[in-house]
Write an enzyme that holds these catalytic residues in place. Structure first.
Site, mmCIF file in Angstrom:
data_model
loop_
_atom_site.group_PDB
_atom_site.id
_atom_site.type_symbol
_atom_site.label_atom_id
_atom_site.label_comp_id
_atom_site.label_asym_id
_atom_site.label_seq_id
_atom_site.Cartn_x
_atom_site.Cartn_y
_atom_site.Cartn_z
ATOM 1 C CG HIS A 62 56.585 70.738 86.061
ATOM 2 N ND1 HIS A 62 56.670 71.763 85.151
ATOM 3 C CD2 HIS A 62 57.804 70.655 86.651
ATOM 4 C CE1 HIS A 62 57.888 72.281 85.190
ATOM 5 N NE2 HIS A 62 58.600 71.634 86.096
ATOM 6 C CD GLU A 63 58.740 67.735 89.820
ATOM 7 O OE1 GLU A 63 59.808 67.152 89.556
ATOM 8 O OE2 GLU A 63 58.677 68.954 90.044
ATOM 9 C CG HIS B 53 61.463 68.049 84.679
ATOM 10 N ND1 HIS B 53 62.104 68.897 83.809
ATOM 11 C CD2 HIS B 53 60.905 68.844 85.626
ATOM 12 C CE1 HIS B 53 61.934 70.153 84.208
ATOM 13 N NE2 HIS B 53 61.204 70.154 85.309
ATOM 14 C CD GLU C 288 61.537 73.989 85.467
ATOM 15 O OE1 GLU C 288 60.425 74.179 85.946
ATOM 16 O OE2 GLU C 288 62.134 72.904 85.600
HETATM 17 ZN ZN LIG Z 1 60.589 71.680 86.485
#
Ligand SMILES: [Zn+2]
Length: 274
Positions: free
Chosen positions: A137-138, A141, A198
């Site tokens: 997830h990181e 981004h 997100e």
């Molecule tokens: Zn996030």
């Protein structure tokens, strides 16, 4: 409209036109007023400074796990890009993965692939697969240029104030970086990501963890634990302040996991790591 305003507008459009690029992960045209050439050196310097000011854990099983998962996620991103015809996209990345001894429940990836996990997030990650879900997830981004987009949006709002001085100078890029990423002991992304960012990071992250060999079905479980850890009067995990969550996230992750597993099969992953 005055001549100056017209000039400013034209220059503005030209600048936006030349700095728009299609992101291979999102398929979207994104504005990047700050180029990687300007952003990465700043990010790398801030990352190095952060490491000197914090207690980096080395040589432990946990530290080795962070490096191992990070490398696998990076390789997954590179394989996915190569398979989709984007061979040089990560050329300027200088991947680095560090575990920092700090009870803060957080983890982040700065532009250019500079990752920090805090020991405080490990109990919620619970397992290497949980770490992979956070890492995916990181990293997502960063790969989707979400930080750059937020910096660029902020700079566009300031255009009126800097009329006649549109070209982004290196020092302006540095100021914008410092404004959108915290500096000092609690470095990391300060402003919350938007709901759409997100959702993008969740989807890309699921694919990356699956291609890296980690069961994408575990991502929904991780965010359930994250949510629960803020319950019963406890302060919510720091990571939720920059990654606002909601119930639909867990439903979306659950719904997307099978597609991520199918994608992973294209890369020879038929069975996930225990
Ligand atoms: Zn996030």
């Amino acid at each position: 409209m005055t001549k100056l305003k017209v000039t400013v507008l034209v220059f503005g459009f030209v600048l936006i036109a030349v700095s728009c690029a299609t992101n291979p992960f999102t398929g979207k045209q994104t504005i990047a007023l700050v180029s990687n050439d300007q952003l990465f050196p700043t990010a790398f310097a801030q990352y190095d400074q952060f490491l000197t000011e914090n207690k980096v854990v080395t040589g432990t099983k946990d530290a080795q796990m962070i490096t191992r998962v990070g490398q696998r996620i990076a390789v997954a991103a590179e394989r996915w890009l190569s398979a989709n015809g984007h061979h040089s996209y990560l050329n300027d990345y200088k991947w680095e993965y560090n575990l920092v001894d700090d009870e803060t429940v957080n983890a982040w990836c700065m532009p250019g692939g500079k990752i920090v996990f805090y020991t405080g997030i490990l109990p919620i990650a619970q397992s290497e697969t949980g770490v992979a879900a956070i890492m995916g997830h990181e990293v997502a981004h960063a790969l989707a240029n979400h930080g750059q987009q937020r910096m660029s949006a902020g700079m566009l709002q300031q255009f009126g104030a800097v009329a006649g001085n549109i070209a982004i100078q290196d020092n302006q890029a540095r100021d914008a970086f410092n404004q959108y990423y915290g500096v000092g002991s609690q470095l990391g992304v300060m402003l919350p990501f938007s709901r759409s960012h997100e959702a993008e990071a969740d989807k890309i992250g699921l694919y990356l963890m699956a291609i890296a060999g980690y069961n994408p079905a575990e991502a929904a479980q991780l965010w359930k634990r994250m949510k629960a850890s803020g319950g019963s009067g406890q302060a919510p995990p720091e990571i939720l302040s920059t990654h606002p969550s909601n119930d639909s996230r867990i439903a979306n992750l659950t719904a997307l996991a099978p597609a991520a597993a199918v994608e992973a099969q294209k890369f020879g992953v038929s069975k996930f790591r225990e």
